[in-house]
Design a protein around this motif. Structure first.
Motif, PDB file in Angstrom:
ATOM      1  N   ILE A 147       0.848  -1.198   0.000  1.00 46.68           N
ATOM      2  CA  ILE A 147       0.000   0.000   0.000  1.00 46.68           C
ATOM      3  C   ILE A 147       0.884   1.248   0.000  1.00 46.68           C
ATOM      4  N   LEU A 148       1.952   1.183   0.789  1.00 46.05           N
ATOM      5  CA  LEU A 148       2.895   2.301   0.837  1.00 46.05           C
ATOM      6  C   LEU A 148       3.489   2.544  -0.549  1.00 46.05           C
ATOM      7  N   GLY A 149       3.877   1.455  -1.219  1.00 44.02           N
ATOM      8  CA  GLY A 149       4.443   1.575  -2.568  1.00 44.02           C
ATOM      9  C   GLY A 149       3.459   2.213  -3.529  1.00 44.02           C
ATOM     10  N   THR A 150       2.195   1.779  -3.442  1.00 41.29           N
ATOM     11  CA  THR A 150       1.155   2.320  -4.311  1.00 41.29           C
ATOM     12  C   THR A 150       1.022   3.826  -4.085  1.00 41.29           C
ATOM     13  N   LEU A 151       0.988   4.220  -2.798  1.00 42.25           N
ATOM     14  CA  LEU A 151       0.819   5.641  -2.488  1.00 42.25           C
ATOM     15  C   LEU A 151       2.018   6.458  -2.950  1.00 42.25           C
ATOM     16  N   LYS A 152       3.216   5.884  -2.755  1.00 41.03           N
ATOM     17  CA  LYS A 152       4.429   6.603  -3.169  1.00 41.03           C
ATOM     18  C   LYS A 152       4.396   6.896  -4.667  1.00 41.03           C
ATOM     19  N   ALA A 153       4.095   5.879  -5.449  1.00 38.54           N
ATOM     20  CA  ALA A 153       4.061   6.068  -6.900  1.00 38.54           C
ATOM     21  C   ALA A 153       2.980   7.073  -7.279  1.00 38.54           C
ATOM     22  N   THR A 154       1.829   6.947  -6.636  1.00 38.14           N
ATOM     23  CA  THR A 154       0.705   7.821  -6.952  1.00 38.14           C
ATOM     24  C   THR A 154       1.045   9.278  -6.649  1.00 38.14           C
ATOM     25  N   ILE A 155       1.653   9.496  -5.472  1.00 36.60           N
ATOM     26  CA  ILE A 155       1.963  10.873  -5.074  1.00 36.60           C
ATOM     27  C   ILE A 155       2.982  11.490  -6.025  1.00 36.60           C
ATOM     28  N   VAL A 156       4.051  10.744  -6.336  1.00 34.49           N
ATOM     29  CA  VAL A 156       5.049  11.289  -7.263  1.00 34.49           C
ATOM     30  C   VAL A 156       4.400  11.587  -8.613  1.00 34.49           C
ATOM     31  N   GLY A 157       3.566  10.648  -9.075  1.00 38.93           N
ATOM     32  CA  GLY A 157       2.900  10.826 -10.359  1.00 38.93           C
ATOM     33  C   GLY A 157       2.034  12.079 -10.369  1.00 38.93           C
ATOM     34  N   LEU A 158       1.266  12.276  -9.280  1.00 34.09           N
ATOM     35  CA  LEU A 158       0.376  13.440  -9.216  1.00 34.09           C
ATOM     36  C   LEU A 158       1.186  14.730  -9.082  1.00 34.09           C
ATOM     37  N   LEU A 159       2.258  14.686  -8.271  1.00 34.95           N
ATOM     38  CA  LEU A 159       3.080  15.889  -8.096  1.00 34.95           C
ATOM     39  C   LEU A 159       3.682  16.331  -9.416  1.00 34.95           C
ATOM     40  N   PHE A 160       3.939  15.359 -10.284  1.00 29.24           N
ATOM     41  CA  PHE A 160       4.495  15.687 -11.592  1.00 29.24           C
ATOM     42  C   PHE A 160       3.395  16.147 -12.547  1.00 29.24           C
ATOM     43  N   ALA A 161       2.304  15.381 -12.598  1.00 27.63           N
ATOM     44  CA  ALA A 161       1.295  15.608 -13.640  1.00 27.63           C
ATOM     45  C   ALA A 161       0.396  16.805 -13.343  1.00 27.63           C
ATOM     46  N   CYS A 162       0.050  17.032 -12.057  1.00 27.72           N
ATOM     47  CA  CYS A 162      -0.937  18.077 -11.759  1.00 27.72           C
ATOM     48  C   CYS A 162      -0.457  19.480 -12.123  1.00 27.72           C
ATOM     49  N   PRO A 163       0.702  19.928 -11.618  1.00 30.41           N
ATOM     50  CA  PRO A 163       1.128  21.295 -11.979  1.00 30.41           C
ATOM     51  C   PRO A 163       1.327  21.457 -13.481  1.00 30.41           C
ATOM     52  N   ILE A 164       1.999  20.479 -14.096  1.00 32.69           N
ATOM     53  CA  ILE A 164       2.273  20.606 -15.528  1.00 32.69           C
ATOM     54  C   ILE A 164       0.977  20.563 -16.329  1.00 32.69           C
ATOM     55  N   GLY A 165       0.100  19.651 -15.948  1.00 36.61           N
ATOM     56  CA  GLY A 165      -1.167  19.518 -16.666  1.00 36.61           C
ATOM     57  C   GLY A 165      -1.996  20.787 -16.589  1.00 36.61           C
ATOM     58  N   VAL A 166      -2.080  21.364 -15.375  1.00 33.19           N
ATOM     59  CA  VAL A 166      -2.887  22.582 -15.209  1.00 33.19           C
ATOM     60  C   VAL A 166      -2.230  23.754 -15.940  1.00 33.19           C
ATOM     61  N   ALA A 167      -0.902  23.861 -15.820  1.00 31.73           N
ATOM     62  CA  ALA A 167      -0.204  24.952 -16.502  1.00 31.73           C
ATOM     63  C   ALA A 167      -0.404  24.843 -18.007  1.00 31.73           C
ATOM     64  N   ALA A 168      -0.308  23.622 -18.531  1.00 32.51           N
ATOM     65  CA  ALA A 168      -0.493  23.438 -19.969  1.00 32.51           C
ATOM     66  C   ALA A 168      -1.914  23.790 -20.374  1.00 32.51           C
ATOM     67  N   ALA A 169      -2.871  23.421 -19.524  1.00 40.09           N
ATOM     68  CA  ALA A 169      -4.271  23.714 -19.832  1.00 40.09           C
ATOM     69  C   ALA A 169      -4.505  25.225 -19.827  1.00 40.09           C
ATOM     70  N   LEU A 170      -3.922  25.904 -18.839  1.00 40.03           N
ATOM     71  CA  LEU A 170      -4.060  27.351 -18.726  1.00 40.03           C
ATOM     72  C   LEU A 170      -3.455  28.020 -19.955  1.00 40.03           C
ATOM     73  N   PHE A 171      -2.269  27.541 -20.340  1.00 42.23           N
ATOM     74  CA  PHE A 171      -1.602  28.117 -21.500  1.00 42.23           C
ATOM     75  C   PHE A 171      -2.447  27.944 -22.750  1.00 42.23           C
ATOM     76  N   SER A 172      -2.891  26.719 -22.980  1.00 44.60           N
ATOM     77  CA  SER A 172      -3.569  26.489 -24.260  1.00 44.60           C
ATOM     78  C   SER A 172      -4.945  27.133 -24.284  1.00 44.60           C
ATOM     79  N   SER A 173      -5.593  27.302 -23.128  1.00 45.94           N
ATOM     80  CA  SER A 173      -6.927  27.903 -23.188  1.00 45.94           C
ATOM     81  C   SER A 173      -6.877  29.430 -23.076  1.00 45.94           C
ATOM     82  N   GLU A 174      -5.845  29.989 -22.427  1.00 41.44           N
ATOM     83  CA  GLU A 174      -5.844  31.432 -22.186  1.00 41.44           C
ATOM     84  C   GLU A 174      -4.798  32.203 -22.987  1.00 41.44           C
TER      85      GLU A 174
END
Lengths: 314, 289
Positions: free
Chosen positions: A87-114
């Motif tokens: 479970i710890l391993g699952t959470l670790k991977a998930t957190i790293v994945g989200l920490l990477f994808a969320c800021p970049i994903g939102v920034a990219a979305a903001l850029f392309s829409s605005e």
């Protein structure tokens, strides 16, 4: 003539509703099957002896001379089935994945829409959405062979396959989810909001950051929740790039083993009906429940926002 | 529509049968037969596939499908009756044989098909040339954590291993760890090729697997008890001096159809045993009985 058309109409309606119901029935059957296979943990005395809720979440002694710890060794002479490291391993991977994808994903979305000129937007959007089409086995292979080597060279990690490597690869898979849903949310913010902001003298950046993004916040939040659901269930990338060592470690530079990867790796040879089998199904149930809740919650937020935006337009 | 299908089937099988007869009358029977399905050991997949290729070339019409998954997976499939033949890099356990006998209604035949030196691999840059079984045991049990404890550089030992479905995993656990548990920090990868790949890229890595996969990594010499360290080679497997020599097996029920027995018999011919060598394992005849 009219009767024939009516009959055809009725038949087609029937065909489509059957198709719809088939999907629902399948979901329920899978649900029931998974739960049924998990049940022996609570009912079967043989299985219960080895795999029970207590064993899943407590420490066990891995060897006569070793200290008690959380271990996953289901095929050992003395099976030990603590889920904590997994479970710890699952959470670790998930957190790293989200920490990477969320800021970049939102920034990219903001850029392309605005900010992006319409022509550029026509390129960025399909490109990021294409990322979603890359099979996760390809992503996993890339992380296993290329990314792991780069990261080890750059940062001198002891373990090539570790949480950072797996999490980054996972992040690539989450990026299109975060981007697409956030972008839809940003685009759904009524023009009137932007115009009002410009009229008050706000710059483009101020408008995007202080007006449009807060208005789309529920969609952005929903994109994180849905990405979380995907991350928890993602299998192939983590199976290939995570190293699959079931260790209880909070370090991001250690290898990890996730719930989904454990099921994928061990289901093939497990004896049907054994404690190990029921344990794997318990993990499956856990995944099912968590992804079900996060997906339902995410969809609810999105729907709520759509309703509000339509209200604002009218 | 149905008649058409039947017609096509008949035409195809006739064509196949004729083709077979033209080249070799004896194989006409196999021409019409079902595909022979083989599953099991990942160590043996490259061997099984090479044998199948050659067998199909030599016996027109015969179809042999070879899959990996691990010895445990192959044996489970043999018990479940979903494959004709299981490949295993470890002997079948008695309880597995009993289960299979019950399910398949016949005794299970064990046929060794090749010899393997289970290699322990390190990165080319690693100065360690040999290890004893006892040292290996301590490393994989997680007691020895640093290469400097076994004569290497001061660096953490990074272990790579196989999933529990792997016969190689079982063999190693039985013969090196003496049934102890692998340390949780062993990273389990999917298949020997993945282990070799990882060790080749990881200068502190150590892994194990069938000798045929050894490429871009260095197999260690292994010593047992107080004997000198022996490198894995045809000669050291032949006289059994390499401590981790083992047999690779075919398993099938005694009542198996001809397509199975024919393939097994063929795989013991000199021609097939040459392929064993070509793949990187050692022919059965190597070992002095």
């Amino acid at each position: 003539m009219t009767r024939g058309r009516l009959a055809r109409n009725a038949i087609m309606t029937g065909v489509f509703s059957v198709a719809g119901w088939v999907a629902i029935v399948f979901i329920f059957l899978i649900f029931i099957f998974t739960f049924k296979e998990t049940l022996p943990i609570f009912t079967d005395p043989e299985v219960k002896k080895e795999a029970n809720l207590e064993a899943f979440f407590t420490k066990a002694q891995p060897g006569p001379t070793l200290a008690e710890r959380y271990v996953w060794q289901p095929t050992s002479e003395v099976p030990k089935v603590s889920l904590i490291p997994i479970i710890l391993g699952t959470l670790k991977a998930t957190i790293v994945g989200l920490l990477f994808a969320c800021p970049i994903g939102v920034a990219a979305a903001l850029f392309s829409s605005e900010f992006a000129p319409p022509k550029l937007r026509e390129v960025i959007k399909p490109c990021i959405e294409l990322l979603a089409g890359i099979p996760s086995v390809v992503m996993g292979f890339f992380a296993l062979i290329v990314l792991a080597t780069w990261l080890q060279k750059a940062f001198g990690f002891v373990y090539r396959l570790n949480a950072i490597n797996a999490g980054l690869a996972l992040g690539f898979a989450l990026l299109p989810i975060v981007y697409t849903i956030s972008e839809d949310g940003l685009a759904a913010v009524p023009r009137a909001h932007r115009e009002a902001s410009y009229a008050l003298g706000a710059t483009r950046f101020q408008t995007a950051w202080r007006v449009v993004m807060p208005a789309a916040a529920p969609a952005i939040f929903a994109s994180f929740v849905l990405a979380f659901g995907r991350a928890i269930g993602e299998t192939m990338i983590l199976l290939m790039a995570g190293g699959n060592a079931a260790i209880t470690s909070f370090s991001l530079t250690d290898p990890l083993r996730t719930l989904s990867a454990t099921i994928a790796a061990e289901m093939g040879e497990v004896v049907v009906g054994s404690a190990h089998y029921a344990t794997l199904f318990f993990m499956g149930t856990l995944l099912f429940v968590v992804t079900f809740i996060s997906n339902t919650f995410g969809q609810m937020v999105i729907r709520g926002m759509q309703r509000r935006m339509q209200g604002a337009k009218a | 529509m149905n008649t058409k299908k039947v017609f096509v089937l008949v035409a195809v099988s006739l064509a196949l049968a004729c083709g077979g007869e033209k080249r070799d009358g004896a194989t006409a029977t196999s021409a019409r037969s079902k595909p022979l399905t083989i599953k099991g050991s990942d160590t043996m997949v490259i061997l099984g596939q090479r044998l199948a290729e050659e067998y199909m070339a030599k016996h027109p019409g015969a179809v042999v499908q070879v899959n990996g998954g691990g010895s445990g997976v192959g044996i489970a499939a043999l018990i479940n009756g979903t494959v004709d033949l299981a490949q295993a890099s470890r002997p079948m356990k008695d309880e597995e044989k009993a289960q299979a006998k019950k399910a398949r209604g016949a005794d299970i035949v064990e046929q060794a098909v090749a010899l393997d030196a289970l290699g322990v691999f390190v990165n080319d840059a690693n100065p360690v040339k040999s290890l004893s079984i006892a040292q290996l045991k301590d490393i994989f049990l997680g007691k020895t954590k640093n290469w400097s404890e076994v004569g290497g550089p001061n660096a953490r030992i990074v272990m790579y291993g196989r999933e529990s479905s792997s016969g190689t995993h079982d063999y190693f656990r039985e013969h090196v760890l003496e049934k102890g548990d692998f340390a949780p920090s062993v990273q389990t990868l999917q298949g020997t090729a993945a282990i070799i790949n990882a060790v080749a890229r990881d200068k502190n890595g150590i892994g194990y697997g069938g000798i045929a996969y050894a490429k871009d990594v260095r197999p260690l010499s292994i010593s047992k008890d107080n004997a000198p360290a022996i490198a894995p080679s045809e000669a050291s497997v032949a006289d059994n001096s390499y401590p981790l020599s083992r047999k690779l097996f075919f398993y099938y029920p005694a009542n198996a159809p001809e397509r199975v027995t024919q393939f097994v018999q063929w795989s013991l011919t000199a021609e097939a045993q040459n392929l064993v060598k070509e793949v990187g394992y050692f022919p059965l005849a190597t070992q002095k009985q």
